[in-house]
Write a protein that holds these residues in place. Structure first.
Motif, short mmCIF file in Angstrom:
data_model
loop_
_atom_site.label_atom_id
_atom_site.label_comp_id
_atom_site.label_asym_id
_atom_site.label_seq_id
_atom_site.Cartn_x
_atom_site.Cartn_y
_atom_site.Cartn_z
N TYR A 40 33.19 35.15 28.16
CA TYR A 40 32.70 36.43 27.63
C TYR A 40 32.17 36.26 26.22
O TYR A 40 32.55 35.34 25.50
CB TYR A 40 33.80 37.50 27.68
CG TYR A 40 34.92 37.28 26.70
CD1 TYR A 40 34.89 37.87 25.44
CD2 TYR A 40 36.01 36.49 27.03
CE1 TYR A 40 35.91 37.66 24.53
CE2 TYR A 40 37.03 36.29 26.15
CZ TYR A 40 36.98 36.87 24.89
OH TYR A 40 37.99 36.66 24.00
N ARG A 41 31.26 37.14 25.87
CA ARG A 41 30.71 37.20 24.51
C ARG A 41 30.59 38.66 24.13
O ARG A 41 30.29 39.50 24.97
CB ARG A 41 29.34 36.55 24.42
CG ARG A 41 29.40 35.04 24.46
CD ARG A 41 28.07 34.41 24.21
NE ARG A 41 27.89 34.21 22.77
CZ ARG A 41 27.08 33.31 22.26
NH1 ARG A 41 26.36 32.54 23.04
NH2 ARG A 41 26.95 33.18 20.96
N GLN A 42 30.79 38.93 22.84
CA GLN A 42 30.66 40.29 22.33
C GLN A 42 29.40 40.38 21.49
O GLN A 42 29.14 39.53 20.64
CB GLN A 42 31.87 40.68 21.48
CG GLN A 42 31.77 42.09 20.95
CD GLN A 42 32.97 42.47 20.10
OE1 GLN A 42 33.90 41.70 19.93
NE2 GLN A 42 32.93 43.67 19.58
N TYR A 43 28.61 41.41 21.74
CA TYR A 43 27.42 41.72 20.96
C TYR A 43 27.54 43.17 20.54
O TYR A 43 27.42 44.06 21.39
CB TYR A 43 26.14 41.52 21.78
CG TYR A 43 25.90 40.06 22.11
CD1 TYR A 43 25.22 39.24 21.24
CD2 TYR A 43 26.39 39.51 23.28
CE1 TYR A 43 25.00 37.91 21.53
CE2 TYR A 43 26.18 38.18 23.60
CZ TYR A 43 25.49 37.38 22.71
OH TYR A 43 25.29 36.06 23.01
N ALA A 44 27.84 43.41 19.26
CA ALA A 44 28.07 44.76 18.74
C ALA A 44 29.15 45.42 19.59
O ALA A 44 30.24 44.91 19.69
CB ALA A 44 26.78 45.55 18.69
N ALA A 45 28.83 46.53 20.23
CA ALA A 45 29.83 47.27 21.03
C ALA A 45 29.78 46.88 22.49
O ALA A 45 30.38 47.53 23.34
CB ALA A 45 29.60 48.76 20.88
N LEU A 46 29.07 45.81 22.84
CA LEU A 46 28.87 45.42 24.23
C LEU A 46 29.51 44.07 24.50
O LEU A 46 29.31 43.12 23.74
CB LEU A 46 27.37 45.36 24.51
CG LEU A 46 26.92 45.24 25.94
CD1 LEU A 46 27.31 46.48 26.72
CD2 LEU A 46 25.42 45.06 25.98
N PHE A 47 30.28 43.98 25.56
CA PHE A 47 30.86 42.72 26.02
C PHE A 47 30.14 42.31 27.29
O PHE A 47 29.92 43.14 28.17
CB PHE A 47 32.35 42.87 26.35
CG PHE A 47 33.24 42.91 25.15
CD1 PHE A 47 33.90 41.77 24.72
CD2 PHE A 47 33.43 44.09 24.45
CE1 PHE A 47 34.74 41.81 23.62
CE2 PHE A 47 34.26 44.15 23.36
CZ PHE A 47 34.92 43.00 22.94
N ILE A 48 29.81 41.04 27.38
CA ILE A 48 29.27 40.50 28.63
C ILE A 48 30.30 39.51 29.14
O ILE A 48 30.69 38.57 28.45
CB ILE A 48 27.90 39.84 28.41
CG1 ILE A 48 26.92 40.88 27.89
CG2 ILE A 48 27.41 39.20 29.70
CD1 ILE A 48 25.57 40.37 27.53
N VAL A 49 30.77 39.75 30.37
CA VAL A 49 31.82 38.94 30.98
C VAL A 49 31.24 38.31 32.24
O VAL A 49 30.68 39.00 33.09
CB VAL A 49 33.05 39.81 31.35
CG1 VAL A 49 34.14 38.94 31.96
CG2 VAL A 49 33.56 40.58 30.15
N VAL A 50 31.39 37.00 32.36
CA VAL A 50 30.89 36.28 33.53
C VAL A 50 32.08 35.59 34.20
O VAL A 50 32.83 34.87 33.54
CB VAL A 50 29.83 35.24 33.14
CG1 VAL A 50 29.30 34.52 34.38
CG2 VAL A 50 28.69 35.88 32.37
N GLY A 51 32.24 35.82 35.49
CA GLY A 51 33.27 35.14 36.27
C GLY A 51 32.67 33.94 36.97
O GLY A 51 31.63 34.06 37.62
N ILE A 52 33.29 32.79 36.79
CA ILE A 52 32.76 31.55 37.37
C ILE A 52 33.86 30.80 38.12
O ILE A 52 35.04 31.08 37.96
CB ILE A 52 32.16 30.64 36.27
CG1 ILE A 52 33.21 30.29 35.20
CG2 ILE A 52 30.94 31.29 35.64
CD1 ILE A 52 32.75 29.29 34.16
N THR A 53 33.44 29.83 38.92
CA THR A 53 34.39 28.97 39.61
C THR A 53 34.94 27.94 38.62
O THR A 53 34.36 27.73 37.55
CB THR A 53 33.73 28.24 40.79
OG1 THR A 53 32.60 27.50 40.30
CG2 THR A 53 33.29 29.21 41.86
N GLU A 54 36.02 27.29 38.99
CA GLU A 54 36.66 26.36 38.06
C GLU A 54 35.85 25.11 37.78
O GLU A 54 36.05 24.47 36.75
CB GLU A 54 38.05 25.98 38.57
CG GLU A 54 38.04 25.20 39.86
CD GLU A 54 39.45 24.87 40.32
OE1 GLU A 54 39.67 23.71 40.71
OE2 GLU A 54 40.29 25.77 40.30
#
Length: 140
Positions: free
Chosen positions: A59-73
């Motif tokens: 995940y990364r935060q940009y101002a008030a927005l979080f982008i979350v990516v789910g990935i395989t191991e």
């Protein structure tokens, strides 16, 4: 492989979700709420990679927005971390302000970058070419 991408505000409300594997709609809400709660609770100095059930979350935060990516191991966390930044740069280049955007066009951008959970394009100009062509057609 990328399993999903979420855009979430600081209040934990999902603004955009894109799944690359089948997840029941009933399970999505609980899954998203639990994952987002975990990411939002972390401090800025903590790592942006989190193990959660069968996924690794980047995940990364940009101002008030979080982008979350789910990935395989077996997916590379750093490449996904950079993909998120590239995605935000493309949004910024197209919309000028990442906070205000058209969700249909964001889905087009994601579809140009990721197909079936695999990264297929990172070049900003190639990603934006179909949108710019659509905009040009709409103007005429």
């Amino acid at each position: 492989m990328i399993k999903f991408l979420l855009m979430v505000n600081k209040q934990g409300q999902t603004r955009l979700s894109k799944y690359y594997e089948q997840v029941d709609l009933g399970k999505r809400a609980a899954l998203e709420a639990d994952m987002v709660r975990g990411c939002l609770a972390r401090r800025k100095e903590e790592c942006s990679f989190v193990e959660y059930k069968d996924y690794k979350l980047v995940y990364r935060q940009y101002a008030a927005l979080f982008i979350v990516v789910g990935i395989t191991e077996n997916e590379n966390e750093l490449s996904i971390y950079e993909l998120v930044h590239n995605f935000v740069e493309v949004l910024d280049k197209y919309f000028s302000r990442v906070i205000m955007f058209n969700l249909d066009k964001v889905h087009i951008i994601l579809d140009e970058m990721i197909i079936n959970g695999h990264i297929v394009e990172t070049n900003k100009n190639r990603i934006l070419a179909p949108l710019l062509a659509l905009d040009k057609m709409a103007e005429s």
